[in-house]
Design an enzyme around this catalytic site. Structure first.
Site, PDB file in Angstrom:
ATOM      1  N   LYS A  29      34.512  36.060  32.701  1.00 36.62           N
ATOM      2  CA  LYS A  29      33.260  35.478  33.186  1.00 36.62           C
ATOM      3  C   LYS A  29      32.239  35.291  32.061  1.00 36.62           C
ATOM      4  O   LYS A  29      31.391  34.418  32.132  1.00 36.62           O
ATOM      5  CB  LYS A  29      32.681  36.337  34.304  1.00 36.62           C
TER       6      LYS A  29
HETATM    7  C1  LIG Z   1      36.508  36.601  38.555  1.00 36.65           C
HETATM    8  C2  LIG Z   1      37.812  37.101  38.096  1.00 36.65           C
HETATM    9  C3  LIG Z   1      39.019  36.476  38.476  1.00 36.65           C
HETATM   10  C4  LIG Z   1      39.071  35.314  39.443  1.00 36.65           C
HETATM   11  O1  LIG Z   1      38.537  34.134  38.890  1.00 36.65           O
HETATM   12  P1  LIG Z   1      38.155  32.916  39.857  1.00 36.65           P
HETATM   13  O2  LIG Z   1      37.467  31.929  38.982  1.00 36.65           O
HETATM   14  O3  LIG Z   1      37.229  33.496  40.897  1.00 36.65           O
HETATM   15  O4  LIG Z   1      39.413  32.401  40.453  1.00 36.65           O
HETATM   16  C5  LIG Z   1      40.196  36.964  37.944  1.00 36.65           C
HETATM   17  N1  LIG Z   1      40.200  38.028  37.118  1.00 36.65           N
HETATM   18  C6  LIG Z   1      39.067  38.658  36.741  1.00 36.65           C
HETATM   19  C7  LIG Z   1      39.153  39.828  35.841  1.00 36.65           C
HETATM   20  C8  LIG Z   1      37.831  38.210  37.203  1.00 36.65           C
HETATM   21  O5  LIG Z   1      36.711  38.844  36.816  1.00 36.65           O
END
Ligand SMILES: *Cc1c(COP(=O)(O)O)cnc(C)c1O
Length: 466
Positions: A114
């Site tokens: 993120k």
């Molecule tokens: C947010 C997240 C995901 C999922 O990503 P999306 O964009 O919501 O599909 C997968 N792995 C981790 C570690 C995350 O923080």
């Protein structure tokens, strides 16, 4: 570049990038998409091979900010943001098995993918708010990664106050401490007596209260914000170029929750990047896998798993893909989404479902299989993966074809989920140096009951204290 909603008709005075950055969701409840996909030629892609990551990111994001933010400013932002990552390649590729590559997206400040987009959002917000002489209060709910990434991206920013709700006692210690040990005065952490849905519902209720929303200038940075998707496209392009693109196609496997990360890979394909297939990895909350297998999108209750950031039933960004697969018909899209909200069931028209199936496949791993995958990648390849990344890698490994590089998105650092990693591999992953003293830092957060009025009071007070 102008934007339109998945549920409304394109307007003459359509919003630009800065508008949709601040508003997030469209007024008609739909999600924003560009009015057309920018096209990147093969020659341009080939020329991009030699660009360092921040400059490539500026080229790609720049196609979406056209007319809102000038290219030189954007390039400076990208250099500044990605210069703070703790790996010189920003998003390095590691070959884990022959033909299977881990695209490590966890070298940012909070150790989850993120950061790749959220850090950019911090800079973009600052720029646009200054230009418009505005201040906003960002409110969000988190089960872990989003909250820490958002707090880290917005801490200390003058024109932003940020309030993050987390379910009291239900996040991991690392995740909670990454939020609650930030002491900048524009940051407020609230632990709510309830679960993630309680927090999420409170945030929705605050946004639905028009008076409150205006009074606090509420803004959101959740994964439906198009700017986040745009900032996730560059690493897919970069990985493909490093593995022979655009002269040969690559496939991507992505551990998926809200469908934002994998949608960015799909968007790269729309822009001209040759992509063979996209593989959705899920845990036991396998609604997407079920849908891809037999057009059955039925909401069940969310079950906790070893990969909590994917414990989701309704993947909000799926609406963007649906809209495209319906030939960009906002009326059909709205009707299907409204019915889904009412009935918890979605059957997509057969032709649209088939079109999705031409590109996407799914694979689900329960907790036992996730642990097996962590153990296997560690034993056979000396590669330590967190549970989310292990699901991506296992999905990639399952579908890998000869001659087509398979890139699996590694979305969290193993030290973010130390217990699961240690249970599977016997190795206790250490936090990187900048977080080594995380457990010695003082935590600050308010604990509030499951009472919307009390939480709103706290948000308003934080907004006024700016
Ligand atoms: C947010 C997240 C995901 C999922 O990503 P999306 O964009 O919501 O599909 C997968 N792995 C981790 C570690 C995350 O923080």
């Amino acid at each position: 570049m102008r934007y339109r909603s998945t549920r409304g008709t394109a307007e003459a005075s359509a919003p630009n990038f800065s508008d949709i950055l601040l508003s997030g969701l469209a007024n008609d409840g739909g999600l924003y998409l560009p009015t057309h996909w920018p096209h990147v030629s093969r020659d341009t892609l080939t020329a991009w091979r030699s660009l360092p990551y921040p400059d490539l990111a500026a080229e790609v994001i720049g196609l979406f900010t056209e007319g809102s933010i000038d290219r030189e400013t954007l390039r400076e932002m990208c250099r500044d943001v990605y210069g703070r990552f703790d790996h010189t390649a920003i998003a390095p590729l590691v070959e884990v098995e022959e033909g299977l590559f881990s695209l490590e997206l966890f070298h940012g400040p909070t150790l989850a993918f993120k950061d790749m987009a959220m850090q950019m959002l911090g800079r973009l917000f600052e720029h646009v708010l200054k230009e418009r002489d505005r201040h906003v209060t960002i409110v969000g709910a988190t089960s872990g990664d989003t909250g820490s990434a958002a707090i880290e991206a917005f801490r200390g920013r003058e024109r932003v106050s940020i309030v993050i709700l987390h379910p009291h006692g239900r996040t991991s210690d690392v995740q909670r401490r990454q939020m609650t040990t930030v002491h900048d005065k524009n940051v407020l952490n609230i632990a709510v007596d309830g679960d993630f849905d309680t927090c999420q519902d409170m945030v929705k209720a605050m946004f639905a209260d028009e008076t409150f929303r205006q009074e606090c200038s509420l803004s959101a940075v959740n994964s439906i914000n198009w700017a986040r998707i745009a900032a996730q496209i560059p690493y897919y392009i970069r990985a493909a170029l490093a593995l022979g693109g655009p002269d040969r196609p690559v496939s991507f496997a992505v551990p998926t929750g809200n469908f934002g990360n994998i949608l960015a890979a799909w968007a790269a394909g729309q822009m001209g990047l040759p992509i063979e297939k996209l593989y959705v990895g899920s845990n036991r909350n396998d609604i997407l896998t079920r849908f891809l297998l037999n057009n059955d999108m039925r909401v069940r209750s969310v079950e906790p798993s070893l990969s909590p950031s994917m414990d989701i039933q309704v993947s909000s960004n799926f609406e963007r893909l649906l809209f495209e697969m319906l030939g960009r018909d906002p009326n059909r899209c709205r009707a299907i989404m409204e019915e889904f909200r009412q009935t918890g069931f979605m059957a997509v028209p057969h032709d649209a479902w088939e079109n999705i199936g031409h590109v996407f496949r799914g694979h689900a791993l329960d907790d036992a299989k996730t642990s097996d995958a962590m153990r296997r990648f560690h034993k056979e390849s000396h590669y330590l993966a967190d549970p989310h990344s292990a699901i991506g890698l296992a999905t990639g490994s399952y579908y890998k074809e000869a001659g087509i590089p398979m890139v699996a998105a590694a979305t969290a650092h193993p030290a973010k989920f130390p217990d699961a990693v240690e249970a599977a591999t016997g190795i206790h992953p250490e936090l990187p140096p900048h977080l080594a003293d995380l457990f010695d830092r003082e935590e600050r957060y308010d604990v509030l009951p499951n009472d919307l009025a009390r939480v709103k009071e706290a948000v308003l007070a934080h907004h006024r204290a700016r």
